[in-house]
Write an enzyme that holds these catalytic residues in place. Structure first.
Site, PDB file in Angstrom:
ATOM      1  N   LYS A 248      38.225  13.884  19.037  1.00 40.49           N
ATOM      2  CA  LYS A 248      38.732  13.617  20.392  1.00 40.49           C
ATOM      3  C   LYS A 248      40.099  12.932  20.420  1.00 40.49           C
ATOM      4  CE  LYS A 248      34.565  13.342  23.183  1.00 40.49           C
ATOM      5  NZ  LYS A 248      33.778  12.449  24.035  1.00 40.49           N
TER       6      LYS A 248
ATOM      7  N   SER B 234      25.814  22.092  24.370  1.00 45.50           N
ATOM      8  CA  SER B 234      26.915  22.712  25.124  1.00 45.50           C
ATOM      9  C   SER B 234      26.854  24.243  25.115  1.00 45.50           C
ATOM     10  CB  SER B 234      28.257  22.231  24.587  1.00 45.50           C
ATOM     11  OG  SER B 234      28.398  20.868  24.852  1.00 45.50           O
TER      12      SER B 234
ATOM     13  N   MET C 161      18.953   3.258  23.181  1.00 47.93           N
ATOM     14  CA  MET C 161      18.806   4.703  22.907  1.00 47.93           C
ATOM     15  C   MET C 161      17.667   4.918  21.899  1.00 47.93           C
ATOM     16  SD  MET C 161      22.061   7.107  22.222  1.00 47.93           S
ATOM     17  CE  MET C 161      22.448   6.708  20.553  1.00 47.93           C
TER      18      MET C 161
ATOM     19  N   GLY D  69      33.889   1.692  24.073  1.00 53.47           N
ATOM     20  CA  GLY D  69      34.165   2.840  23.200  1.00 53.47           C
ATOM     21  C   GLY D  69      34.703   4.036  23.979  1.00 53.47           C
TER      22      GLY D  69
ATOM     23  N   ALA E 231      33.280   6.587  25.655  1.00 50.17           N
ATOM     24  CA  ALA E 231      32.761   6.895  26.991  1.00 50.17           C
ATOM     25  C   ALA E 231      33.251   5.859  27.996  1.00 50.17           C
ATOM     26  CB  ALA E 231      31.241   6.935  26.959  1.00 50.17           C
TER      27      ALA E 231
ATOM     28  N   GLY F 214      30.476  -2.325  26.947  1.00 49.66           N
ATOM     29  CA  GLY F 214      30.897  -1.381  25.907  1.00 49.66           C
ATOM     30  C   GLY F 214      32.324  -0.965  26.178  1.00 49.66           C
TER      31      GLY F 214
ATOM     32  N   ASN G  39      38.525  15.884  25.496  1.00 46.82           N
ATOM     33  CA  ASN G  39      37.304  16.607  25.127  1.00 46.82           C
ATOM     34  C   ASN G  39      37.363  18.069  25.583  1.00 46.82           C
ATOM     35  OD1 ASN G  39      36.856  16.395  27.884  1.00 46.82           O
ATOM     36  ND2 ASN G  39      34.690  15.946  27.676  1.00 46.82           N
TER      37      ASN G  39
END
Ligand code: NAP
Length: 279
Positions: free
Chosen positions: A71, A22, A208, A133, A135, A131, A92
């Protein structure tokens, strides 16, 4: 980039933050647009989050990002929440307007822009997301508010179960979108869901690096022609899931532009300018 007496502070509060890209993203964009801003990363966890946020507010920082593990807790220390942040219970991005802190979650905005950039329109259509979670919930809330017709969420239901049930209730009661929550092991529901969806999203870490051979879906018969398959993972660039989907004539895209556009949305909230994405 020169720091002056008028340089505006932005940054990131999380732990760990040393690996974050970032600072590079935002500082490159500030420099390109000639904005007198700087973005720094601070290693702050939930034990010191309130003090850090209050300190940044007092010294007039323009805003900051929150990442893991801050978050959810961050919601408690802002004055108001965006509609999506309220639905998800996580933020975020924080904007400081003269001492009033607003909390936003830009992951869903980033994802929806990445879908559009990839050339697809999912408004009024059905999607399946694997998923449940952080995201996934940001994407579901944003998609529902943006006009996606139906969302089927599948997870192994190990964590996030009551949070996801709560989110599904909010989507069903506060938007015109229909949301459903299934167990990932329910093969028939998964098959029916993907079959009637325009878009399949992997929002789990399966595939991943370093476990790049893994795929959340292995049965090729689940991919129908014309289906868009997207993976939030961007390392590797093409996951096993995306390779399988491509072999079955599906359209594919990875999580790279979600990452870029969620940053661009925060950049716009702080500066009012579009982030120069191509740079
Ligand atoms: P998270 O909050 O930890 O949620 C992970 C979800 O994946 C949970 O629902 C979890 O199931 C499920 N899961 C984990 N391991 C699994 C397995 N072996 N089999 C089946 N399900 C599994 O993580 P997150 O922040 O949402 O991130 C999810 C993925 O998106 C990660 O790969 C992350 O790198 C990526 N991501 C990308 C971007 C981007 O900008 N491109 C942004 C955020 C995240 P349970 O609910 O049962 O625990």
């Amino acid at each position: 980039m020169e720091i002056s007496g008028t340089t505006v502070l932005t940054g990131l509060l999380g732990s760990p933050v040393g690996h974050s890209i970032s600072p590079k993203l935002h500082n490159t964009a500030f420099k390109k647009l000639g904005l007198d801003y700087v973005y720094l990363a601070f290693d702050v966890d939930t034990s010191s989050l309130q003090v850090a946020m209050s300190g940044l507010k007092s010294i007039g920082a323009r805003g900051f990002n929150l990442t893991m593990p801050n978050k959810n807790l961050g919601c408690e220390f802002v004055d108001n929440l965006s509609p999506v942040a309220k639905m998800v219970g996580a933020i975020n991005t924080v904007v400081n307007d003269n001492g009033i802190l607003s909390g936003h979650i830009t992951d869903g905005i980033g994802y929806m822009q990445a879908v559009a950039r990839a050339g697809h329109n999912i408004i009024g259509k059905k999607i399946t997301i694997l998923g449940a979670g952080g995201a996934a919930s940001a994407i579901c809330a944003q998609a529902a508010l943006d006009g996606v017709r139906e969302i089927d969420i599948f997870s192994r239901k190990k964590n996030f179960v009551s949070r996801t049930e709560h989110l599904v209730d909010k989507i069903n009661s506060q938007t015109s979108c229909i949301a459903n929550f299934y167990d990932l092991r329910d093969e028939l529901s998964l098959k029916n869901s993907i079959n009637s969806s325009s878009l399949l999203i992997n929002a789990t870490p399966v595939g991943m690096a370093p476990n790049t051979a893994d795929s959340i879906v292995t049965d090729r018969s689940l991919f129908h022609e014309g289906l868009v398959v997207s993976d939030l993972i961007y390392s590797p660039e093409k996951t096993t899931l995306l390779s399988l989907a491509e072999q079955c004539n599906c359209y594919i895209f990875n999580g790279y532009y979600m990452l870029v556009y969620q940053a661009a949305a925060a950049f716009k909230l702080w500066t009012g300018f579009d982030m120069p994405i191509d740079v």
